[in-house]
Scaffold this motif. Structure first.
Motif, PDB file in Angstrom:
ATOM      1  N   MET A  17       6.033  14.183   1.804  1.00 54.21           N
ATOM      2  CA  MET A  17       6.529  15.138   2.917  1.00 54.21           C
ATOM      3  C   MET A  17       6.236  16.479   1.791  1.00 54.21           C
ATOM      4  O   MET A  17       5.348  17.743   2.571  1.00 54.21           O
ATOM      5  N   ALA A  20       2.996  16.934   0.609  1.00 53.63           N
ATOM      6  CA  ALA A  20       2.243  17.658   1.817  1.00 53.63           C
ATOM      7  C   ALA A  20       2.373  18.777   2.077  1.00 53.63           C
ATOM      8  O   ALA A  20       0.823  19.599   3.126  1.00 53.63           O
ATOM      9  N   GLU A  21       3.521  19.137   2.278  1.00 55.30           N
ATOM     10  CA  GLU A  21       3.748  20.975   2.938  1.00 55.30           C
ATOM     11  C   GLU A  21       2.978  21.875   2.032  1.00 55.30           C
ATOM     12  O   GLU A  21       2.805  22.674   1.960  1.00 55.30           O
ATOM     13  N   LEU A  36      -8.001  17.963   5.560  1.00 58.74           N
ATOM     14  CA  LEU A  36      -6.583  17.886   5.920  1.00 58.74           C
ATOM     15  C   LEU A  36      -5.540  17.451   7.371  1.00 58.74           C
ATOM     16  O   LEU A  36      -4.684  17.063   6.934  1.00 58.74           O
ATOM     17  N   PHE A  40      -3.164  14.192   7.757  1.00 57.20           N
ATOM     18  CA  PHE A  40      -2.112  14.675   8.614  1.00 57.20           C
ATOM     19  C   PHE A  40      -1.719  14.044   9.788  1.00 57.20           C
ATOM     20  O   PHE A  40      -0.479  13.223   9.809  1.00 57.20           O
ATOM     21  N   LEU A 104       0.038  18.655  10.852  1.00 61.61           N
ATOM     22  CA  LEU A 104       0.813  18.985   9.717  1.00 61.61           C
ATOM     23  C   LEU A 104       2.425  18.813  11.167  1.00 61.61           C
ATOM     24  O   LEU A 104       3.492  18.318  10.330  1.00 61.61           O
ATOM     25  N   LEU A 107       2.971  15.306  12.064  1.00 61.07           N
ATOM     26  CA  LEU A 107       3.392  14.902  10.638  1.00 61.07           C
ATOM     27  C   LEU A 107       5.068  14.545  10.969  1.00 61.07           C
ATOM     28  O   LEU A 107       5.572  13.575  10.036  1.00 61.07           O
ATOM     29  N   PHE A 142       0.553   8.038   1.320  1.00 63.03           N
ATOM     30  CA  PHE A 142       0.734   9.245   1.159  1.00 63.03           C
ATOM     31  C   PHE A 142      -0.214   9.676   0.146  1.00 63.03           C
ATOM     32  O   PHE A 142      -1.394  10.224   0.179  1.00 63.03           O
ATOM     33  N   LEU A 146      -3.789  11.803   0.250  1.00 61.91           N
ATOM     34  CA  LEU A 146      -3.120  12.837  -0.312  1.00 61.91           C
ATOM     35  C   LEU A 146      -4.083  13.292  -1.520  1.00 61.91           C
ATOM     36  O   LEU A 146      -3.815  14.312  -1.526  1.00 61.91           O
TER      37      LEU A 146
END
Length: 153
Positions: A17, A20-21, A36, A40, A104, A107, A142, A146
């Protein structure tokens, strides 16, 4: 020609995560088929399937048997390039554009539910799994997706 993919390794859902952030806060480009925001959204929907909040079409018996055999491999290394059957694709991937912010946020919410649900239901594809196996599967998931997102230098 192979699609450009970053090699990632996450040891926890929190580390996944955090990436992702980080990507959401940066200028990025994607090298796969999805934006993106869509990635997410896909990761969020996958958490919802695991939690039993989203229904997947049933897998044929040979596929269910195969899934139990390949589970150890999938838990060790991110897999890319796997084409989902169209009915599963429609459940797990958005067909519409999704903003990075909306994807996001979804997610974050789905991940929080995943982290606080105990015990987790039987996995729809891989069967009975421990919490550690569920977490490892999500980390590999992920990593795979990602890895198609590249920060612009």
């Amino acid at each position: 020609m192979a699609t450009e993919h970053r090699t990632l390794r996450f040891e926890s859902i929190d580390a996944a995560m955090a990436e992702a952030e980080r990507l959401a806060a940066a200028e990025t480009r994607t090298t796969g088929q999805f934006s993106l925001g869509q990635i997410f959204e896909h990761l969020a929907r996958t958490f919802e399937v695991v939690l039993g909040e989203r229904t997947m079409p049933p897998s044929p018996l040979p596929m269910r048997i195969l899934s139990r055999l390949i589970r150890p491999l999938v838990l060790r290394k991110a897999q890319t390039g796997f084409k989902l059957p169209s009915k599963a694709q429609n459940v797990l991937w958005p067909s519409e554009a999704v903003s990075v912010e909306d994807g996001l946020q979804h997610l974050r919410e789905a991940c929080e539910k995943f982290k606080t649900t105990d015990p987790l239901p039987r996995h729809v594809f891989f069967g009975n799994m421990t919490r550690a196996q569920h977490d490892a599967l999500q980390c590999r998931h992920f990593e795979g997706h990602l890895g198609f997102v590249h920060p612009v230098a």
